[in-house]
Design a protein around this motif. Structure first.
Motif, PDB file in Angstrom:
ATOM      1  N   MET A  81    -122.124  39.332  42.112  1.00 35.02           N
ATOM      2  CA  MET A  81    -120.784  38.718  42.057  1.00 35.02           C
ATOM      3  C   MET A  81    -120.543  37.898  43.318  1.00 35.02           C
ATOM      4  O   MET A  81    -121.040  38.239  44.395  1.00 35.02           O
ATOM      5  CB  MET A  81    -119.697  39.802  41.971  1.00 35.02           C
ATOM      6  N   ASP A  82    -119.738  36.838  43.147  1.00 30.04           N
ATOM      7  CA  ASP A  82    -119.325  36.087  44.338  1.00 30.04           C
ATOM      8  C   ASP A  82    -118.077  36.747  44.940  1.00 30.04           C
ATOM      9  O   ASP A  82    -117.525  37.719  44.396  1.00 30.04           O
ATOM     10  CB  ASP A  82    -119.055  34.622  43.989  1.00 30.04           C
ATOM     11  N   GLU A 128    -114.946  35.699  45.266  1.00 34.38           N
ATOM     12  CA  GLU A 128    -113.715  35.585  44.483  1.00 34.38           C
ATOM     13  C   GLU A 128    -113.673  36.630  43.373  1.00 34.38           C
ATOM     14  O   GLU A 128    -112.638  37.229  43.097  1.00 34.38           O
ATOM     15  CB  GLU A 128    -113.588  34.174  43.894  1.00 34.38           C
ATOM     16  N   THR A 129    -114.807  36.841  42.718  1.00 37.11           N
ATOM     17  CA  THR A 129    -114.867  37.859  41.660  1.00 37.11           C
ATOM     18  C   THR A 129    -114.636  39.244  42.240  1.00 37.11           C
ATOM     19  O   THR A 129    -113.913  40.068  41.658  1.00 37.11           O
ATOM     20  CB  THR A 129    -116.227  37.794  40.943  1.00 37.11           C
ATOM     21  N   GLN A 130    -115.214  39.518  43.416  1.00 39.40           N
ATOM     22  CA  GLN A 130    -115.057  40.832  44.043  1.00 39.40           C
ATOM     23  C   GLN A 130    -113.598  41.141  44.371  1.00 39.40           C
ATOM     24  O   GLN A 130    -113.183  42.298  44.357  1.00 39.40           O
ATOM     25  CB  GLN A 130    -115.907  40.915  45.321  1.00 39.40           C
ATOM     26  N   LYS A 131    -112.815  40.094  44.654  1.00 40.32           N
ATOM     27  CA  LYS A 131    -111.406  40.312  44.985  1.00 40.32           C
ATOM     28  C   LYS A 131    -110.597  40.759  43.772  1.00 40.32           C
ATOM     29  O   LYS A 131    -109.508  41.315  43.918  1.00 40.32           O
ATOM     30  CB  LYS A 131    -110.788  39.026  45.551  1.00 40.32           C
ATOM     31  N   GLN A 132    -111.109  40.517  42.542  1.00 41.23           N
ATOM     32  CA  GLN A 132    -110.311  40.774  41.339  1.00 41.23           C
ATOM     33  C   GLN A 132    -110.852  41.894  40.463  1.00 41.23           C
ATOM     34  O   GLN A 132    -110.203  42.266  39.479  1.00 41.23           O
ATOM     35  CB  GLN A 132    -110.253  39.494  40.489  1.00 41.23           C
ATOM     36  N   ILE A 133    -112.011  42.445  40.795  1.00 43.83           N
ATOM     37  CA  ILE A 133    -112.659  43.356  39.848  1.00 43.83           C
ATOM     38  C   ILE A 133    -111.854  44.623  39.580  1.00 43.83           C
ATOM     39  O   ILE A 133    -111.997  45.236  38.518  1.00 43.83           O
ATOM     40  CB  ILE A 133    -114.082  43.744  40.342  1.00 43.83           C
ATOM     41  N   PHE A 141    -108.829  42.425  34.085  1.00 43.16           N
ATOM     42  CA  PHE A 141    -109.726  41.366  34.545  1.00 43.16           C
ATOM     43  C   PHE A 141    -111.140  41.718  34.097  1.00 43.16           C
ATOM     44  O   PHE A 141    -111.624  42.830  34.323  1.00 43.16           O
ATOM     45  CB  PHE A 141    -109.686  41.243  36.073  1.00 43.16           C
ATOM     46  N   THR A 142    -111.823  40.776  33.446  1.00 42.40           N
ATOM     47  CA  THR A 142    -113.192  41.020  33.009  1.00 42.40           C
ATOM     48  C   THR A 142    -113.950  39.699  32.994  1.00 42.40           C
ATOM     49  O   THR A 142    -113.374  38.639  32.762  1.00 42.40           O
ATOM     50  CB  THR A 142    -113.224  41.663  31.603  1.00 42.40           C
ATOM     51  N   THR A 143    -115.227  39.789  33.262  1.00 44.94           N
ATOM     52  CA  THR A 143    -116.099  38.609  33.192  1.00 44.94           C
ATOM     53  C   THR A 143    -116.819  38.551  31.855  1.00 44.94           C
ATOM     54  O   THR A 143    -117.605  37.628  31.612  1.00 44.94           O
ATOM     55  CB  THR A 143    -117.133  38.641  34.329  1.00 44.94           C
ATOM     56  N   SER A 200    -125.439  44.435  42.556  1.00 43.02           N
ATOM     57  CA  SER A 200    -124.195  44.987  43.099  1.00 43.02           C
ATOM     58  C   SER A 200    -124.389  46.461  43.423  1.00 43.02           C
ATOM     59  O   SER A 200    -125.202  47.155  42.791  1.00 43.02           O
ATOM     60  CB  SER A 200    -123.044  44.839  42.096  1.00 43.02           C
TER      61      SER A 200
END
Length: 676
Positions: free
Chosen positions: A473-474, A476-481, A486-488, A523
């Motif tokens: 993960m980058d 920005e993604t780590q800040k929202q997981i 929130f899902t990718t 990760s």
């Protein structure tokens, strides 16, 4: 006008007294003060002719009744005639015929008769008017001089006082300046804020904290262009504008240290003067820690708000599931075990179970869920979980590194198991084409010296780590997981609640989660849990057998469907059941039973009176009655914890017939033991 004290004189013969040629006043008075004779000099001096004055009293002619100062001269003459020896010399004011006042100095001599009485008084006088006038002038000059001297003395005294005051004020000013310099040196050294004096960006003076903040040697700072060297490019225009406008508001910039470190800084700039030179005085504060705290607070508030929403959704959802599950349980007991409908009912139960698990994720995110504390061996939990999960992932190799030194933790085994499953599932989804999964446990120590993005309680912890070799993960993604929903994943492939509920459960267990990841490097999630400091209940498997009874139970719930299901489930268990849809109805029916009700099952949220008031009214009527609180909310919620102070137990919706049976018998059995 007095006589010689040594030997009294007899009255002289008229012929023996020939003072006509005397160049002074020669006056003879009888014993009554009348003028006997006055020589020619005297007549001329006073301006009288002899017939005008002889035989007349001295007072009223050549002597005024009162002098210019108000003294009574008649009384003086009377006193002189009575005691002439005491007045051999005197000075008094006299008066000429024309009214002029003159001063005369007199020499007096008394002449007595044979009986010793004053028969005559010889007075010889000289004009001293000029002298008296001169004395008056002198006295006036003396008085004026005295007044002038006094005035000058007063002015000198005032000037001296003013000078002393100025000297004292100067001393105080010098002392204050000295103290201010000392205070400035002390404060500048003690201050954790950087203090800078600059002239249009050129450094004039600074304190140690400022040099430390910028990580720059002291000898290099003086004269340096502070804006160009230490203000980020995007903030230089703002700083220049504030300097030009003399704005003294607080503002934030991104600063750079000499070592290249960028950090947020708070500045306040004021106009000032240093050694007579106009300048700007700036205080600089590193607000890295505050910014981190603000981000944590915003995140916490956001999670708290959504957590409240999630808890409400879970409560309502659990109530619906409770109705479904209850009806399934009733139908399964009403039809034959060999009925073809049993399979369909079993499927419905499985769906309810899956729904309850989703609700559990919501409650876990909301830092809730029914928590039954027990001691948890993380190594055993990993092994049990992998035994169920590991064989279904053929393309993924799983490696475990379980340290025997990993501390035992205290918590809800089901929830911690859910945390591990969520992390494993998340790792599997990150490796769609297969990969390597490492699950590790060990003891670790958290220290405040470590640079973390959140505040910690330092100490010993048990670590549960899940590492994958997936796509990573980058930042920005780590800040929202950990944010809910929130899902990718693609639409329909994930709810976004797995990691959110994981975060809530871990926080509810007073733990932390560290995330390490980068695109293409996989990760790693480290769950840090405090070790157990007490022995809780061991986690076991609930007995699926139902226990029956015959006592009277009051069920209070505002949901008609659940009220009906609850009554039917308790009737199946052999109990006599009374129902009520609100608090007032419940109290009325409870009083009517006159002590027959042994257990009250009451929902946490009821219309009308507050549930805690209703429970207290039950207790006031019958102190021995047991109260079982039921709710779709978590037992760990604040509202539930307060209510539990007056309750005997808690059961969370949805519940199965077996768990209801077990809980009811547990409370009623305890009541019987107390009454024995």
């Amino acid at each position: 006008m007095t006589s010689d004290k040594a030997s009294p004189s007899r009255k002289p013969d008229a012929g023996s007294i020939s003072l006509a040629d005397a160049n002074c006043i020669v006056l003879r008075l009888d014993g009554g003060g009348r003028i006997i004779s006055l020589n020619p000099f005297g007549l001329d001096f006073f301006g009288y002719r002899e017939p005008e004055i002889l035989g007349r009293h001295a007072v009223g002619t050549i002597i005024p009744e009162k002098d210019a100062t108000g003294n009574d001269l008649q009384a003086m003459i009377d006193e002189l005639l009575r005691r002439p020896d005491d007045y051999s010399h005197q000075i008094n004011e006299n008066r000429r015929k024309n009214g002029d006042r003159i001063w005369v100095v007199w020499s007096n001599r008394a002449f007595r008769d044979d009986t010793g009485n004053v028969a005559e008084l010889l007075c010889v006088g000289n004009d001293i008017s000029d002298r008296k006038a001169f004395e008056t002038v002198l006295e006036a000059a003396r008085l004026q001089l005295t007044a002038t001297i006094q005035e000058q003395n007063a002015r000198l005294k005032e000037a001296n006082t003013r000078l002393k005051k100025e000297v004292e004020e100067r001393k105080k000013t010098q002392q204050a300046l000295s103290e201010n310099r000392d205070r400035y040196r002390l404060l500048s050294k003690a201050s954790t804020e950087g203090i800078l004096f600059h002239d249009n960006g050129m450094v004039i003076e600074f304190n140690d904290a400022f040099a430390d903040l910028l990580e720059c040697p002291h000898d290099q700072l003086i004269g340096m262009d502070i804006i160009r060297q230490f203000v980020s490019t995007e903030d230089r225009g703002q700083v220049q504008q504030i300097i030009a406008s003399n704005d003294d508001r607080v503002y934030e910039i991104t600063a750079r240290s000499a070592a290249g470190r960028s950090f947020p800084a708070e500045l306040r700039s004021r106009s000032g003067e240093l050694a007579g030179r106009p300048c700007r005085v700036v205080t600089v504060r590193d607000i890295t820690h505050r910014k981190k705290t603000e981000r944590q607070l915003i995140q916490s508030q956001k999670m708290e708000a959504v957590g409240t929403l999630a808890g409400g959704i879970a409560h309502d959802f659990n109530n619906m599931l409770a109705g479904i599950q209850g009806n399934v349980e009733i139908i399964r007991h009403q039809i034959s075990p060999q009925s073809s409908h049993q399979k369909r009912l079993s499927i419905i139960s499985q769906i309810v179970k899956r729904g309850a698990k989703l609700s559990g994720q919501l409650l876990g995110y909301a830092r809730g869920g029914q928590t039954e504390l027990c001691e948890i061996n993380l190594n055993g939990l990993v092994e049990d979980t992998l035994e169920m999960f590991g064989h279904s992932q053929g393309q993924i190799t799983i490696e475990t590194r379980l340290s025997p030194d990993t501390p035992i933790v205290s918590g809800d085994r089901t929830q911690i198991e859910q945390v591990l499953l969520n992390l494993i599932i998340n790792a599997v989804h990150a490796m769609p084409e297969g990969g390597h999964l490492v699950i590790e446990t060990q003891a670790t120590v958290l220290s405040t010296r470590e640079n973390r993005k959140y505040e910690i309680i330092p100490g010993h912890y048990a670590m549960l780590s899940v590492r994958d070799s997936g796509h990573g993960m980058d930042q920005e993604t780590q800040k929202q997981i950990f944010e809910p929903f929130f899902t990718t994943k693609a639409q329909g492939q994930g709810t976004g609640l797995g990691l959110a509920s994981t975060y809530g459960i871990v926080k509810n267990h007073k733990g932390y989660i560290d995330v390490f990841s980068a695109p293409g490097e996989g990760s790693q999630f480290n769950v840090l849990l405090p070790p157990s400091d007490c022995v809780g209940e061991s986690a076991g498997v609930h007995d699926a057998m139902t226990e029956k009874g015959s006592e009277t139970i009051l069920v209070v719930d505002d949901e008609p469907e659940f009220l009906d299901v609850g009554r039917e489930m308790l009737i199946l268990l052999g109990y006599t059941v009374i129902t009520a849809g609100n608090s007032d109805e419940a109290i009325a029916r409870f009083e009517k039973q006159d002590g027959n009700v042994k257990l009250v099952i009451v929902d946490m949220i009821m219309p009308g009176a507050a549930v805690d008031d209703t429970i207290r009214r039950f207790k006031a009527i019958n102190p021995s009655v047991r109260v079982l609180l039921s709710s779709g909310y978590s037992q760990n919620g604040e509202a539930v914890r307060k209510l539990m102070q007056n309750c005997s137990g808690f059961i969370q919706k949805p519940f199965r017939l077996a768990s209801l049976s077990k809980k009811v018998r547990e409370l009623l059995g305890a009541a019987q033991d107390e009454n024995r």
